[in-house]
Scaffold this active site. Sequence first.
Site, PDB file in Angstrom:
ATOM      1  CG  ASP A  23      -1.814   1.245   1.285  1.00  0.00           C
ATOM      2  OD1 ASP A  23      -2.324   1.638   0.215  1.00  0.00           O
ATOM      3  OD2 ASP A  23      -1.993   1.823   2.367  1.00  0.00           O
ATOM      4  CB  SER A  24       0.199   4.697  -1.008  1.00  0.00           C
ATOM      5  OG  SER A  24      -1.094   4.865  -0.423  1.00  0.00           O
ATOM      6  CE1 TYR A  60       2.386   4.800  -3.607  1.00  0.00           C
ATOM      7  CE2 TYR A  60       0.903   3.002  -4.165  1.00  0.00           C
ATOM      8  CZ  TYR A  60       2.132   3.441  -3.705  1.00  0.00           C
ATOM      9  OH  TYR A  60       3.089   2.527  -3.347  1.00  0.00           O
ATOM     10  CB  CYS A  94      -3.326   0.991  -2.555  1.00  0.00           C
ATOM     11  SG  CYS A  94      -3.316   2.703  -3.144  1.00  0.00           S
ATOM     12  CG  ASN A  95      -9.701   1.871  -2.563  1.00  0.00           C
ATOM     13  OD1 ASN A  95     -10.720   1.291  -2.894  1.00  0.00           O
ATOM     14  ND2 ASN A  95      -9.298   1.905  -1.305  1.00  0.00           N
ATOM     15  CD  GLU A 111       1.412   6.630   5.633  1.00  0.00           C
ATOM     16  OE1 GLU A 111       2.567   6.435   6.009  1.00  0.00           O
ATOM     17  OE2 GLU A 111       0.667   5.712   5.221  1.00  0.00           O
ATOM     18  CB  CYS A 165      -8.505   5.719   0.860  1.00  0.00           C
ATOM     19  SG  CYS A 165      -6.776   5.836   1.369  1.00  0.00           S
ATOM     20  CG  HIS A 210      -4.046   5.439   4.480  1.00  0.00           C
ATOM     21  ND1 HIS A 210      -3.630   4.884   3.289  1.00  0.00           N
ATOM     22  CD2 HIS A 210      -2.910   5.795   5.145  1.00  0.00           C
ATOM     23  CE1 HIS A 210      -2.301   4.922   3.232  1.00  0.00           C
ATOM     24  NE2 HIS A 210      -1.843   5.460   4.342  1.00  0.00           N
TER      25      HIS A 210
END
Length: 261
Positions: free
Chosen positions: A10-11, A42, A73-74, A151, A183, A185
């Site tokens: 994932d990002s 991303y 990750c979408n 993050e 997403c 996250h």
Amino acid sequence: MKDNPIGVFDSGVGGTSIWKEIIHRLPNENTLYLADSKNAPYGNKSKQEIIDICLKNSEILINKGAKIIVVACNTATTNAIDILRKTFDIPFIGIEPAIKPAALATLTKAIGILATKGTLSSDLFHKTAKEFASNILVIEQEGTGLVPLIENNLVDSIEMELLLQKYLKPMISHNIDYLVLGCSHYPYLIPKIREIIGNKVTIIDSGFAVAKQTEKILSEQLLLNDNITPGEHYLMSNSNINTLNHLVKEIDNTTIEQVNF
């Protein structure tokens, strides 16, 4: 190959929401998790940039023995999953916003989609929305700024509260009864989101469905791990690992390292 790990990337740290669903459903599987926090998010990158990053991440996981890769990750899925499947010989599981179940279930004929720019502008998203949500009101909202706060372990910050209020209040005013989190996250924001939208709106994320599909594909490919012992999990990040440590602290048998990639 059965003992080889499930690869997940994932990002950043958000895909651990998907990863947790996978290890909950498949507790005996070993896993590799790649957190590409250096390139997060991303969603504001070009399609070619996203494809190049996804190819690199996949190569890293395959070189470490991944038997299957979950693109948690979408934005990466909607922009690069077809290229990844054509490039590599192992199975890939993607994740995309759950527009279909929300569109089919809504009673108010209004649903909200909170996602990144990269997901909302992708061909796959527009194709799915056109197919299943053409007769209802779909309120699309870019979650600009949410990923960097997650993050940096700032979920409970004033900045997060203000952004969520800004993004969700218009959806509430349009009487949505389903909110799709586009997403990986964003599941970490569900408690904060619930405080704003209340209990009458159903929140949908893709974690359970992705874990179920991962099990299905592993079974079909005869790749399910036969071991009865709990799996071991190696997580790597190309940025500070403090947030990653915080998010997975309750998971046993984990090794977390900061790695340059």
